[in-house]
Design a protein around this motif. Structure first.
Motif, PDB file in Angstrom:
ATOM      1  N   ASN A 110       1.099  -1.157  -0.093  1.00  0.00           N
ATOM      2  CA  ASN A 110       0.083  -0.050   0.139  1.00  0.00           C
ATOM      3  C   ASN A 110       0.899   1.128  -0.078  1.00  0.00           C
ATOM      4  O   ASN A 110       0.531   2.225  -0.470  1.00  0.00           O
ATOM      5  CB  ASN A 110      -0.868   0.014   0.989  1.00  0.00           C
ATOM      6  CG  ASN A 110      -2.102  -1.005   0.981  1.00  0.00           C
ATOM      7  OD1 ASN A 110      -2.419  -1.500  -0.234  1.00  0.00           O
ATOM      8  ND2 ASN A 110      -2.615  -1.329   2.262  1.00  0.00           N
ATOM      9  N   ASN A 163       2.439   1.513  -3.608  1.00  0.00           N
ATOM     10  CA  ASN A 163       1.142   2.084  -4.610  1.00  0.00           C
ATOM     11  C   ASN A 163       0.600   2.968  -4.292  1.00  0.00           C
ATOM     12  O   ASN A 163      -0.317   3.753  -5.167  1.00  0.00           O
ATOM     13  CB  ASN A 163       0.473   0.915  -5.275  1.00  0.00           C
ATOM     14  CG  ASN A 163      -0.841   0.899  -4.813  1.00  0.00           C
ATOM     15  OD1 ASN A 163      -1.094   0.802  -3.512  1.00  0.00           O
ATOM     16  ND2 ASN A 163      -1.935   0.865  -5.539  1.00  0.00           N
ATOM     17  N   LEU A 193      -1.122   4.079  -1.702  1.00  0.00           N
ATOM     18  CA  LEU A 193      -2.615   4.226  -1.024  1.00  0.00           C
ATOM     19  C   LEU A 193      -2.197   4.924   0.285  1.00  0.00           C
ATOM     20  O   LEU A 193      -2.991   5.656   0.883  1.00  0.00           O
ATOM     21  CB  LEU A 193      -3.054   2.833  -0.785  1.00  0.00           C
ATOM     22  CG  LEU A 193      -3.835   2.532  -2.174  1.00  0.00           C
ATOM     23  CD1 LEU A 193      -4.179   1.084  -1.976  1.00  0.00           C
ATOM     24  CD2 LEU A 193      -4.957   3.449  -2.611  1.00  0.00           C
ATOM     25  N   TYR A 194      -1.056   4.490   1.164  1.00  0.00           N
ATOM     26  CA  TYR A 194      -0.674   5.229   2.146  1.00  0.00           C
ATOM     27  C   TYR A 194       0.566   6.057   2.102  1.00  0.00           C
ATOM     28  O   TYR A 194       1.531   5.787   1.375  1.00  0.00           O
ATOM     29  CB  TYR A 194      -0.075   3.883   3.279  1.00  0.00           C
ATOM     30  CG  TYR A 194      -1.280   2.770   3.767  1.00  0.00           C
ATOM     31  CD1 TYR A 194      -2.759   3.255   3.351  1.00  0.00           C
ATOM     32  CD2 TYR A 194      -0.988   1.562   4.222  1.00  0.00           C
ATOM     33  CE1 TYR A 194      -3.747   2.184   3.852  1.00  0.00           C
ATOM     34  CE2 TYR A 194      -2.148   0.998   4.517  1.00  0.00           C
ATOM     35  CZ  TYR A 194      -3.521   0.972   4.456  1.00  0.00           C
ATOM     36  OH  TYR A 194      -4.149   0.433   4.820  1.00  0.00           O
ATOM     37  N   ARG A 198       0.563   9.867  -6.470  1.00  0.00           N
ATOM     38  CA  ARG A 198      -0.659   9.447  -6.196  1.00  0.00           C
ATOM     39  C   ARG A 198      -0.761   8.152  -6.908  1.00  0.00           C
ATOM     40  O   ARG A 198       0.258   7.772  -7.591  1.00  0.00           O
ATOM     41  CB  ARG A 198      -1.724  10.222  -6.792  1.00  0.00           C
ATOM     42  CG  ARG A 198      -2.015  11.534  -6.407  1.00  0.00           C
ATOM     43  CD  ARG A 198      -3.388  12.125  -7.173  1.00  0.00           C
ATOM     44  NE  ARG A 198      -3.241  12.025  -8.605  1.00  0.00           N
ATOM     45  CZ  ARG A 198      -2.578  12.888  -9.473  1.00  0.00           C
ATOM     46  NH1 ARG A 198      -2.446  13.943  -8.836  1.00  0.00           N
ATOM     47  NH2 ARG A 198      -2.820  12.885 -10.527  1.00  0.00           N
ATOM     48  N   PRO A 199      -1.629   7.395  -6.353  1.00  0.00           N
ATOM     49  CA  PRO A 199      -1.783   5.820  -6.808  1.00  0.00           C
ATOM     50  C   PRO A 199      -1.703   5.678  -8.484  1.00  0.00           C
ATOM     51  O   PRO A 199      -0.964   5.061  -9.114  1.00  0.00           O
ATOM     52  CB  PRO A 199      -2.908   5.120  -6.359  1.00  0.00           C
ATOM     53  CG  PRO A 199      -3.144   5.989  -4.942  1.00  0.00           C
ATOM     54  CD  PRO A 199      -2.434   7.400  -5.435  1.00  0.00           C
ATOM     55  N   ASP A 200      -2.412   6.814  -8.906  1.00  0.00           N
ATOM     56  CA  ASP A 200      -2.503   6.632 -10.545  1.00  0.00           C
ATOM     57  C   ASP A 200      -1.313   7.075 -11.124  1.00  0.00           C
ATOM     58  O   ASP A 200      -0.892   6.599 -12.367  1.00  0.00           O
ATOM     59  CB  ASP A 200      -3.729   7.483 -10.950  1.00  0.00           C
ATOM     60  CG  ASP A 200      -3.600   8.957 -10.721  1.00  0.00           C
ATOM     61  OD1 ASP A 200      -4.083   9.354  -9.526  1.00  0.00           O
ATOM     62  OD2 ASP A 200      -3.467   9.893 -11.503  1.00  0.00           O
ATOM     63  N   ALA A 212       1.103   4.134 -11.203  1.00  0.00           N
ATOM     64  CA  ALA A 212       0.630   2.889 -12.003  1.00  0.00           C
ATOM     65  C   ALA A 212       1.272   3.576 -13.326  1.00  0.00           C
ATOM     66  O   ALA A 212       1.745   2.605 -14.076  1.00  0.00           O
ATOM     67  CB  ALA A 212      -0.939   2.926 -12.010  1.00  0.00           C
ATOM     68  N   ARG A 250      -0.531  -3.927  -9.467  1.00  0.00           N
ATOM     69  CA  ARG A 250      -0.783  -4.675  -8.307  1.00  0.00           C
ATOM     70  C   ARG A 250      -2.244  -5.563  -8.550  1.00  0.00           C
ATOM     71  O   ARG A 250      -2.935  -4.908  -9.103  1.00  0.00           O
ATOM     72  CB  ARG A 250      -0.581  -3.776  -7.106  1.00  0.00           C
ATOM     73  CG  ARG A 250      -1.936  -3.151  -6.794  1.00  0.00           C
ATOM     74  CD  ARG A 250      -1.762  -2.520  -5.354  1.00  0.00           C
ATOM     75  NE  ARG A 250      -1.932  -3.430  -4.281  1.00  0.00           N
ATOM     76  CZ  ARG A 250      -1.998  -3.079  -3.113  1.00  0.00           C
ATOM     77  NH1 ARG A 250      -2.202  -1.864  -2.674  1.00  0.00           N
ATOM     78  NH2 ARG A 250      -2.248  -4.180  -2.055  1.00  0.00           N
ATOM     79  N   PHE A 305      -4.824  -7.324  -5.231  1.00  0.00           N
ATOM     80  CA  PHE A 305      -5.162  -7.016  -3.677  1.00  0.00           C
ATOM     81  C   PHE A 305      -5.299  -8.273  -3.018  1.00  0.00           C
ATOM     82  O   PHE A 305      -5.853  -9.480  -3.665  1.00  0.00           O
ATOM     83  CB  PHE A 305      -6.504  -6.236  -3.853  1.00  0.00           C
ATOM     84  CG  PHE A 305      -6.229  -4.816  -4.195  1.00  0.00           C
ATOM     85  CD1 PHE A 305      -5.829  -3.686  -3.528  1.00  0.00           C
ATOM     86  CD2 PHE A 305      -6.398  -4.730  -5.689  1.00  0.00           C
ATOM     87  CE1 PHE A 305      -5.334  -2.768  -4.084  1.00  0.00           C
ATOM     88  CE2 PHE A 305      -6.031  -3.362  -6.158  1.00  0.00           C
ATOM     89  CZ  PHE A 305      -5.729  -2.270  -5.408  1.00  0.00           C
ATOM     90  N   GLU A 329     -10.009  -6.584  -5.295  1.00  0.00           N
ATOM     91  CA  GLU A 329     -10.699  -5.407  -5.520  1.00  0.00           C
ATOM     92  C   GLU A 329     -11.135  -5.396  -6.988  1.00  0.00           C
ATOM     93  O   GLU A 329     -10.635  -4.485  -7.947  1.00  0.00           O
ATOM     94  CB  GLU A 329      -9.828  -4.243  -5.473  1.00  0.00           C
ATOM     95  CG  GLU A 329      -9.722  -4.199  -3.551  1.00  0.00           C
ATOM     96  CD  GLU A 329     -10.795  -3.446  -3.057  1.00  0.00           C
ATOM     97  OE1 GLU A 329     -11.640  -2.847  -3.548  1.00  0.00           O
ATOM     98  OE2 GLU A 329     -10.968  -3.688  -1.873  1.00  0.00           O
ATOM     99  N   PHE A 338     -14.086  -4.842 -10.090  1.00  0.00           N
ATOM    100  CA  PHE A 338     -15.010  -3.895 -10.492  1.00  0.00           C
ATOM    101  C   PHE A 338     -15.982  -4.911 -10.659  1.00  0.00           C
ATOM    102  O   PHE A 338     -16.334  -5.500 -11.809  1.00  0.00           O
ATOM    103  CB  PHE A 338     -14.841  -3.236 -11.777  1.00  0.00           C
ATOM    104  CG  PHE A 338     -13.558  -2.400 -11.610  1.00  0.00           C
ATOM    105  CD1 PHE A 338     -13.500  -1.556 -10.366  1.00  0.00           C
ATOM    106  CD2 PHE A 338     -12.436  -2.419 -12.549  1.00  0.00           C
ATOM    107  CE1 PHE A 338     -12.361  -0.679 -10.328  1.00  0.00           C
ATOM    108  CE2 PHE A 338     -11.181  -1.750 -12.526  1.00  0.00           C
ATOM    109  CZ  PHE A 338     -11.090  -1.003 -11.273  1.00  0.00           C
TER     110      PHE A 338
END
Ligand SMILES: Nc1ncnc2c1ncn2[C@@H]1O[C@H](COP(=O)(O)OP(=O)(O)OP(=O)(O)O)[C@@H](O)[C@H]1O
Ligand SMILES: [Mg+2]
Lengths: 291, 349, 260
Positions: free
Chosen positions: C47, C50, C52-53, C71-73, C76, C82, C84, C88, C90
């Protein structure tokens, strides 16, 4: 003048606080903001009105019946509708409460028409009971403050000190686990809605003398109560009470000193601004899902 | 084994097959022939349905596809309507007024989106609700917007069509609605529409695959508001008169009801929801006029309720239907439609 | 300079130090595993990587660039994908759409452009089809044909794990983070997963960092292993070195960890 303004703010704020508390109790348990809260309070207030005016019951008897009625109404919302939703999304549940809101609103208009009525409580909204240099307090003001404090304390004790409160907390933390522990999560949920409905009904009865009794009487108060809950942080009981008082204060001060017409808008604008920095309200931790 | 389907464009084209093309053409012909067969009254009903379709398409994009609730869409419709009226009064040709209304409203959508980025559930609900409330309050105070009294909407020049005004207006509204449907459909099939749905289903995963949450949420707010603005513009034309009370919180709720009833996240749902709920609202408005049932209802009301309040039955029923839909057909009318289709495909087995 | 490197990384929650001054390096085209008991801080590392934290301190260097603060994006698009631990996906979309979403970063069509999607000649349609072909290749590779048009929430768990892997592969990343890819899989599915992860490295040349509880799998697949506990490293080395390390064994309560 400021003293009087602050006292009036506290009175209005305590009504907002009651509504906010009502919304917060069920939100904590179910993650559903109950949009029908206001209409449930409105119908309960009509119930009190009918008991007092049509049947001529004494105040305390009427109140007792109203409390029971409000409680059952809350149970019904949970039992008849919310519980029946299969694998609901939060939006689904919100829509159910909106549906219930419309039903109650339609029912009240159908049953009582759009005549404006006056509810007669044993405390007058004009008779001043206390006065000094700084502020004056009417009977209704005083009753509102007292009842609000009593309800807040009772709810606090109920949640902090009783088995029921413990069970409610357990349900919030993990519905599945508490089901396994032999607590019927469903029953607790229904009772939670019942209690919340009673708290809302108290607010309804207390605003009714200021407003006129009609089906749309709770729209504005509920919006404010909801906003107050959001301001404080929907899941924080003391937060929403503070939120209610704060909102009453902001609204009244702004209304008096700047513009009465924009007072609601400004109150909301402030809330949105606060949410921008604290997305879960002032007193609630912003929750980030673990992955 | 390689899969046999090599022309993936089949999944992108508007009509799946000849049959669908045929029925769409029939429907289109019908819509275009209608003004020559029916009374103006019916055209105005269709106009209202169409306008609601456009709002619903936009709202569904935000709520159903991106997963962000809005209780303030009436505010966007109001902005669109007032922008159009102001521009028309200033002599701007309709086509530009319409475009500008969409864009201005879209901009407001982005502006509302900014403070709402981190908000969820009830917090977002309050923020959007506050927006809707603010719009009507502010409009009510602005003299150049007609204040509480409202404003007349200038008629647009449609003389060149050689048709009656109402007929021409009908065509304008229908054509724009059809364009809106196609635009939404293409948007949803594209990378942008997919990104919206990704945010709805898991914002964490969406960001991990490279979707800029801020950007796409603002897109969604903006586009959704754009549609509401276009709809507001058309609504103003069709009503001929606007005032702030038209755009109340109840209207926002009404839009939400449309997409839930029709089917969240579905274009067919938006269309069906708007048509059915508009029709239902009109019918329920004078519920006592309905033969037999109306009389019975009136008698019942006189006995147990109040006769003067009988029109409130419409609220009651709308609420009840809404709950039934959520409980028994969460995909709304669209879900019902899917099931009937499957049923008929299997028929008679 | 290492292909991927973590320096002195710390992340805590309240008083709990989930990751505590952690260092490690991963070489290009390596399969690098992170093991440790429940709550050791493994997922927290991912986390942080990528985005998130936000870690309190430390550096995360990928091809020499520090990722901290992105940021995560953005991470990426720097080439890190990654999966999960608890899926996670859709959920209300099909397998195809899920994996198509993995192509999001390489697709460029603007809002205006996508309005022409239903015309075969449009730029948006051409782009869409080009990426669709790429996605079909991934579907072939992971043998997901039968799941292509199904909603992922209706798929069996093992298939869902594969869809998530497919979605990550669709990013064509340089570094792939897999958080317990075989958890909850049957023996057979797990063997397939091992096979695919090896292919991902061998055929596609992607560097893999893997979190996994199944020690047989870890032993079989990893070039090197990092064992952590309480957010701190115990040891790093080849599978034999790490899995035989007494402290690692103690962290796992003395069980014979190749059987866990
Ligand atoms: N968002 C968060 N908020 C609070 N605490 C967290 C959060 N994420 C992780 N933690 C805590 O940090 C510690 C490490 O968690 P982490 O998920 O990284 O463990 P892990 O090694 O992946 O374990 P597992 O094998 O169970 O997946 C745990 O104690 C966990 O409760
Ligand atoms: Mg983990």
């Amino acid at each position: 003048m400021l003293g009087q303004l602050i006292v009036s703010s506290l009175v209005v704020g305590s009504i907002y606080a009651l509504l906010a508390l009502a919304m917060s109790i069920t939100y904590k348990a179910s993650e559903v903001p109950n949009f029908a809260q206001g209409e449930m309070a409105m119908i309960s207030t009509f119930m009190a009105f009918v008991m007092l005016s049509s049947y001529g019951l004494p105040f305390y008897a009427a109140m007792l019946i109203t409390v029971v009625f409000a409680f059952v109404l809350g149970l019904l919302l949970e039992f008849l509708f919310l519980r029946r939703a299969k694998m609901p999304t939060p939006l689904n549940l919100i829509v159910i409460t909106i549906g219930f809101q419309l039903m109650l609103y339609g029912f009240a208009g159908w049953k009582w028409g759009s005549d404006q009525r006056q509810i007669n409580l044993p405390f007058s909204e004009s008779k001043v009971i206390f006065q000094n240099d700084i502020f004056a307090l009417t009977e209704l003001n005083l009753a509102t403050l007292i009842i609000a404090v009593v309800v807040l304390v009772v709810i606090y004790l109920l949640i902090q000190r009783t088995k029921l409160g413990l069970a409610m907390k357990a349900c919030q933390q993990n519905i599945n686990a508490s089901r396994m522990n032999g607590i019927s999560a469903n029953r607790i949920m229904a009772i939670t809605f019942g209690i919340s409905s009673v708290v809302g009904a108290m607010a309804g009865i207390l605003v009714a003398p200021i407003l006129t009794l009609d089906p749309s009487m709770m729209w504005d108060p509920l919006l404010k109560g909801f906003a107050a809950a959001v301001l404080g942080g929907m899941k924080s009981l003391h937060g929403v009470v503070i939120g209610g008082l704060l909102l009453g204060l902001v609204e009244n001060l702004f209304g008096f000193y700047i513009s009465i017409e924009f007072k609601s808008v400004v109150a909301f604008a402030i809330i949105v601004l606060i949410l921008y920095f604290k997305p879960s309200g002032l007193f609630d931790k912003h929750y980030v899902r673990k992955v | 084994m390689r899969n046999l389907k090599t022309d993936y464009f089949e999944d992108l084209q508007l009509f799946k097959d000849g049959l669908q093309l045929f029925w769409s053409a029939v429907l289109l012909l019908l819509l275009f022939a209608l003004p020559f067969f029916v009374k103006t009254y019916y055209l105005t009903i269709i106009n209202l349905m169409a306008v609601n379709v456009v709002v619903a398409l936009g709202l569904n994009l935000l709520v159903g596809n991106t997963g962000q609730i809005s209780l303030g869409h009436a505010g966007f419709v109001a902005i669109g309507a007032y922008t159009t009226v102001l521009l028309l009064k200033a002599g701007v040709p309709f086509i530009f007024a319409l475009t500008a209304s969409g864009l201005v409203t879209g901009l407001f959508g982005v502006l509302l989106g900014i403070p709402s980025l981190k908000l969820e559930g009830p917090y977002l609900a309050i923020a959007t609700l506050a927006f809707g409330l603010a719009v009507t309050t502010v409009i009510g105070r602005m003299d150049f917007l007609g204040g509480r009294m409202g404003m007349n909407v200038p008629k647009i020049s449609l003389g060149w069509t050689g048709l009656k005004y109402d007929q021409s207006l009908y065509y304008v509204i229908i054509i724009i609605t059809i364009l809106a449907v196609i635009a939404t459909r293409n948007l949803l099939k594209s990378r942008i529409g997919r990104a919206f749905q990704a945010i709805r289903d898991s914002d964490i995963a969406a960001s991990a695959i490279g979707i800029n949450l801020t950007k796409y949420k603002l897109y969604s707010f903006g586009i959704s508001a754009f549609f509401a603005g276009i709809a507001g513009s058309l609504w103003a034309l069709y009503l001929g008169f606007i005032n702030p009370t038209l755009f109340s919180f109840i209207l926002s709720i009404n839009f939400l009801v449309i997409i839930v009833l029709g089917g969240l996240g579905s274009i067919t749902g938006s269309v069906m929801g708007a048509i059915v709920l508009t029709y239902l609202n009109l019918q329920l408005e004078d519920v006592v006029e309905i033969p037999i049932l109306g009389d019975a209802l009136l008698r019942f009301s006189e006995l147990f309720m109040t006769a003067t309040g009988v029109s409130n039955v419409s609220w009651f029923l709308t609420g009840f239907i809404l709950i039934l839909v959520v409980l028994f057909e969460p995909l709304g009318l669209y879900g019902l439609w899917l099931r009937t289709k499957i049923y008929w495909k299997r028929w008679p087995f | 300079m290492a292909f991927f490197q973590i320096d002195n990384l710390s992340k805590s929650f309240g008083g709990l130090k989930a990751v505590d001054q952690l260092d490690f390096q991963v070489q290009e085209k390596e399969i690098f595993s992170i093991i440790g008991p429940n709550g050791a801080g493994k997922s927290t590392i991912f986390n942080c990587i990528n985005g998130l934290y936000k870690p309190e301190q430390g550096k995360i260097l990928f091809k020499g660039n520090n990722l901290i603060g992105r940021r995560p994006d953005q991470i990426a698009s720097a080439g890190i994908a990654r999966t999960f631990q608890n899926l996670e996906l859709f959920a209300h979309m099909t397998t195809l759409d899920n994996i198509m979403l993995g192509r999001h970063l390489s697709m460029k069509a603007s809002i205006a452009a996508v309005l022409g999607l239903s015309f075969k000649r449009s730029k948006a349609a051409k782009e869409e089809l080009q990426h669709r072909r790429k996605v079909e290749e991934i579907i072939d590779f992971l043998e997901l044909e039968s799941a292509r048009d199904q909603f992922v929430s209706n798929l069996p768990y093992g298939k869902q794990k594969l869809v998530e892997l497919g979605r990550a592969l669709a990013l064509e990343p340089d570094l792939l983070l897999l958080d317990e890819p075989a958890a909850g899989l049957t023996q057979e599915e797990r063997e397939d997963m091992v096979f695919w992860i090896k292919d991902i490295r061998d055929l596609l040349g992607i560097t893999v960092i893997l979190i996994e509880h199944n020690m047989q799998m870890v032993q079989n697949i990893s070039d090197r292993i990092l064992a952590i506990n309480f957010g701190k490293p115990i040891t790093t080395g080849t599978p034999e070195e790490v899995l035989g390390h007494p402290e690692v064994i103690r962290a796992y309560l003395g069980e014979d960890i190749t059987q866990v």
